[in-house]
Write a protein that holds these residues in place. Sequence first.
Motif, mmCIF file in Angstrom:
data_model
loop_
_atom_site.group_PDB
_atom_site.id
_atom_site.type_symbol
_atom_site.label_atom_id
_atom_site.label_comp_id
_atom_site.label_asym_id
_atom_site.label_seq_id
_atom_site.Cartn_x
_atom_site.Cartn_y
_atom_site.Cartn_z
ATOM 1 N N ALA A 19 -5.790 -6.370 -3.128
ATOM 2 C CA ALA A 19 -5.921 -7.688 -2.497
ATOM 3 C C ALA A 19 -4.606 -8.455 -2.563
ATOM 4 C CB ALA A 19 -7.040 -8.481 -3.176
ATOM 5 N N MET A 20 -3.918 -8.373 -3.700
ATOM 6 C CA MET A 20 -2.642 -9.071 -3.846
ATOM 7 C C MET A 20 -1.580 -8.465 -2.948
ATOM 8 S SD MET A 20 -1.557 -11.694 -5.496
ATOM 9 C CE MET A 20 -0.497 -12.282 -4.180
ATOM 10 N N LEU A 21 -1.617 -7.145 -2.783
ATOM 11 C CA LEU A 21 -0.691 -6.480 -1.863
ATOM 12 C C LEU A 21 -0.910 -6.985 -0.439
ATOM 13 C CD1 LEU A 21 1.450 -4.302 -1.272
ATOM 14 C CD2 LEU A 21 -0.428 -2.642 -1.114
ATOM 15 N N LEU A 22 -2.168 -7.149 -0.050
ATOM 16 C CA LEU A 22 -2.479 -7.678 1.273
ATOM 17 C C LEU A 22 -1.930 -9.091 1.452
ATOM 18 C CD1 LEU A 22 -6.196 -6.515 1.754
ATOM 19 C CD2 LEU A 22 -4.145 -5.530 2.806
ATOM 20 N N VAL A 23 -2.000 -9.909 0.401
ATOM 21 C CA VAL A 23 -1.481 -11.276 0.467
ATOM 22 C C VAL A 23 0.027 -11.256 0.713
ATOM 23 C CG1 VAL A 23 -1.024 -13.364 -0.890
ATOM 24 C CG2 VAL A 23 -3.291 -12.315 -0.943
ATOM 25 N N VAL A 24 0.742 -10.429 -0.044
ATOM 26 C CA VAL A 24 2.196 -10.361 0.089
ATOM 27 C C VAL A 24 2.581 -9.871 1.487
ATOM 28 C CG1 VAL A 24 4.318 -9.329 -0.814
ATOM 29 C CG2 VAL A 24 2.488 -9.975 -2.391
ATOM 30 N N VAL A 25 1.906 -8.837 1.960
ATOM 31 C CA VAL A 25 2.179 -8.320 3.301
ATOM 32 C C VAL A 25 1.860 -9.389 4.353
ATOM 33 C CG1 VAL A 25 1.479 -6.619 5.035
ATOM 34 C CG2 VAL A 25 1.818 -5.906 2.662
ATOM 35 N N GLY A 26 0.746 -10.073 4.177
ATOM 36 C CA GLY A 26 0.326 -11.084 5.144
ATOM 37 C C GLY A 26 1.234 -12.293 5.196
ATOM 38 N N HIS A 27 1.992 -12.544 4.127
ATOM 39 C CA HIS A 27 2.895 -13.695 4.084
ATOM 40 C C HIS A 27 4.332 -13.325 4.441
ATOM 41 C CE1 HIS A 27 0.081 -16.102 1.183
ATOM 42 N NE2 HIS A 27 -0.348 -16.082 2.425
ATOM 43 N N ASN A 28 4.570 -12.074 4.801
ATOM 44 C CA ASN A 28 5.922 -11.646 5.141
ATOM 45 C C ASN A 28 6.296 -12.168 6.527
ATOM 46 O OD1 ASN A 28 7.939 -9.541 6.369
ATOM 47 N ND2 ASN A 28 8.048 -9.266 4.159
ATOM 48 N N GLN A 29 7.363 -12.967 6.592
ATOM 49 C CA GLN A 29 7.747 -13.627 7.839
ATOM 50 C C GLN A 29 8.175 -12.638 8.922
ATOM 51 O OE1 GLN A 29 7.467 -16.919 8.481
ATOM 52 N NE2 GLN A 29 6.522 -17.152 6.479
ATOM 53 N N ILE A 30 8.752 -11.504 8.517
ATOM 54 C CA ILE A 30 9.170 -10.503 9.500
ATOM 55 C C ILE A 30 7.949 -9.898 10.185
ATOM 56 C CG2 ILE A 30 10.355 -8.299 9.813
ATOM 57 C CD1 ILE A 30 12.125 -9.018 7.443
ATOM 58 N N LEU A 31 6.948 -9.555 9.388
ATOM 59 C CA LEU A 31 5.733 -8.974 9.959
ATOM 60 C C LEU A 31 4.983 -9.993 10.810
ATOM 61 C CD1 LEU A 31 4.399 -6.809 6.984
ATOM 62 C CD2 LEU A 31 5.676 -6.071 8.996
ATOM 63 N N MET A 32 5.048 -11.260 10.407
ATOM 64 C CA MET A 32 4.416 -12.296 11.231
ATOM 65 C C MET A 32 5.037 -12.357 12.614
ATOM 66 S SD MET A 32 3.729 -15.539 8.708
ATOM 67 C CE MET A 32 2.469 -15.483 7.428
ATOM 68 N N GLY A 33 6.353 -12.081 12.668
ATOM 69 C CA GLY A 33 7.046 -12.134 13.949
ATOM 70 C C GLY A 33 6.914 -10.859 14.762
ATOM 71 N N GLN A 34 6.866 -9.700 14.076
ATOM 72 C CA GLN A 34 6.906 -8.423 14.785
ATOM 73 C C GLN A 34 5.583 -7.662 14.769
ATOM 74 O OE1 GLN A 34 10.321 -5.994 13.906
ATOM 75 N NE2 GLN A 34 11.670 -7.750 13.576
ATOM 76 N N SER A 35 4.710 -7.971 13.841
ATOM 77 C CA SER A 35 3.413 -7.267 13.752
ATOM 78 C C SER A 35 2.299 -8.280 13.486
ATOM 79 C CB SER A 35 3.457 -6.218 12.634
ATOM 80 O OG SER A 35 4.481 -5.285 12.850
ATOM 81 N N VAL A 39 -1.011 -8.768 10.601
ATOM 82 C CA VAL A 39 -1.195 -9.938 9.739
ATOM 83 C C VAL A 39 -2.549 -10.585 9.985
ATOM 84 C CG1 VAL A 39 -0.331 -12.252 9.210
ATOM 85 C CG2 VAL A 39 1.288 -10.364 9.531
ATOM 86 N N LYS A 40 -2.929 -10.739 11.248
ATOM 87 C CA LYS A 40 -4.230 -11.339 11.570
ATOM 88 C C LYS A 40 -5.381 -10.470 11.079
ATOM 89 C CE LYS A 40 -3.291 -14.386 15.460
ATOM 90 N NZ LYS A 40 -3.740 -14.785 16.819
ATOM 91 N N PHE A 41 -5.193 -9.154 11.146
ATOM 92 C CA PHE A 41 -6.214 -8.237 10.639
ATOM 93 C C PHE A 41 -6.402 -8.438 9.137
ATOM 94 C CE2 PHE A 41 -7.537 -4.076 8.953
ATOM 95 C CZ PHE A 41 -8.690 -3.873 9.685
ATOM 96 N N ILE A 42 -5.307 -8.569 8.401
ATOM 97 C CA ILE A 42 -5.369 -8.801 6.952
ATOM 98 C C ILE A 42 -6.074 -10.121 6.660
ATOM 99 C CG2 ILE A 42 -3.951 -9.347 4.927
ATOM 100 C CD1 ILE A 42 -1.912 -7.290 5.986
ATOM 101 N N TYR A 43 -5.766 -11.144 7.460
ATOM 102 C CA TYR A 43 -6.331 -12.466 7.218
ATOM 103 C C TYR A 43 -7.846 -12.510 7.435
ATOM 104 C CZ TYR A 43 -2.032 -15.135 6.474
ATOM 105 O OH TYR A 43 -0.886 -15.647 5.939
ATOM 106 N N LEU A 44 -8.379 -11.514 8.123
ATOM 107 C CA LEU A 44 -9.824 -11.483 8.346
ATOM 108 C C LEU A 44 -10.607 -11.479 7.039
ATOM 109 C CD1 LEU A 44 -10.275 -8.889 11.250
ATOM 110 C CD2 LEU A 44 -10.521 -11.369 11.393
ATOM 111 N N PHE A 45 -10.042 -10.877 5.992
ATOM 112 C CA PHE A 45 -10.859 -10.658 4.795
ATOM 113 C C PHE A 45 -10.124 -10.793 3.473
ATOM 114 C CE2 PHE A 45 -9.008 -6.616 6.013
ATOM 115 C CZ PHE A 45 -8.640 -6.032 4.818
ATOM 116 N N HIS A 46 -8.790 -10.983 3.459
ATOM 117 C CA HIS A 46 -8.094 -10.884 2.169
ATOM 118 C C HIS A 46 -8.440 -12.020 1.201
ATOM 119 C CE1 HIS A 46 -5.453 -13.844 3.890
ATOM 120 N NE2 HIS A 46 -4.510 -13.710 2.986
ATOM 121 N N MET A 47 -8.669 -13.246 1.698
ATOM 122 C CA MET A 47 -9.049 -14.321 0.786
ATOM 123 C C MET A 47 -10.516 -14.245 0.375
ATOM 124 S SD MET A 47 -6.189 -15.456 0.193
ATOM 125 C CE MET A 47 -6.811 -16.477 -1.115
ATOM 126 N N PRO A 48 -11.459 -13.966 1.297
ATOM 127 C CA PRO A 48 -12.838 -13.721 0.840
ATOM 128 C C PRO A 48 -12.913 -12.612 -0.201
ATOM 129 C CG PRO A 48 -12.820 -14.031 3.212
ATOM 130 C CD PRO A 48 -11.383 -13.995 2.783
#
Length: 368
Positions: A19-35, A39-48
């Motif tokens: 879960a913590m790995l998903l948080v770090v990946v989801g907060h990566n600014q490069i992935l937010m811009g290019q993938s 990131v949106k897929f991770i956000y579906l469930f990582h905090m729940p």
Amino acid sequence: MDAGARLRISWIDVCRGFAMLLVVVGHNQILMGQSLSLVKFIYLFHMPLFFFISGITLKPDQGLTYYFTRAINVIAVYFVFSFLVLPFVLMKNPDDGVFNIVLGILYGTGHTIEVAPLWFIPCLFFSIVLVGLALVISNHFNNTDRESNRSPIFFLALLFIGVGVFLINSIHYYLIDNLAWGSLKNSGMIWSIDIAIIGAGFILLGMYAKVFVDKYKITEIKSIYLIVSIVCAIFVMLGLFSFGVDVDLNFRKIAHYPLAMLCMILGIFFSILFSIFLDKYTYLSTILSSIGKSTLLILLFHNAIQNHLIFTIGDSKIYSAVIGIVIAILIPIVLDKFVVNKYELFRKIVYPKLSINLASKIMVGKRF
């Protein structure tokens, strides 16, 4: 402790690390811009998933003192972390002034603090308090054998999630980041109480699910069945994702609620089974367990580390994102293992603990 208990603790650490790995990946600014889709897929469930894991580790048949103690220990970490980094926040934002920055910390949402990921901690505080109150009241009126009948927990979970989703969809938020005392529409409710209601529901679902994990010995399922279940969950989630399902709890966003709820459940299901599967492989289990045991320090530092690395090595390549993710995880783990946990003084400062006896005294000896 028997082998089964050790196994359960082991896969829970693996799941927390995942879960913590998903948080770090989801907060990566490069992935937010290019993938962004990833990131949106991770956000579906990582905090729940984090709330759910908290529920697995909580005991359902306890008095209010137990939940109060757990909640206080959680919020103590938030204030310790927030004020430890206060000098650095002030250096970065000198125009905001120490008074406004402190007010932002006291309001405690992801839109009033510099270290935005810490919003989860005061939110978790309220979620635990709500769960404790609900279970104590429920247990008072439930005269059946609570060990064999966990259905009240399940129905309470659905109630909390339903009320929470209705609440955030009823408020017309206009969220902005401002290091100062927040407001309902611009920052969300203080300490993210609006999200904490949903979080309480997922904590209760975690409590409910733990019964099935133990009863049906899910940790002993053959690898092939785990793989099939994981693949099925991913394909169903991808199918639902194509309908425009969008979830971001920090931004109070749950689009297409029934489908979004199904995605959250499937994401948690996938994560639990995937963690149980990985726990069978020592090397991978060790890596994720190390991440899971250092979750709080990773939560505190990962954004700052990743953003600094992006500024240093550039943001045009995916390999920069990978380097940022690895270092953002590695540095807090090393700090946790060789500094915080090595010296008792640092451990008490970073991980303050309130004993149940002291909690009882604070509650004036009131018995529930």
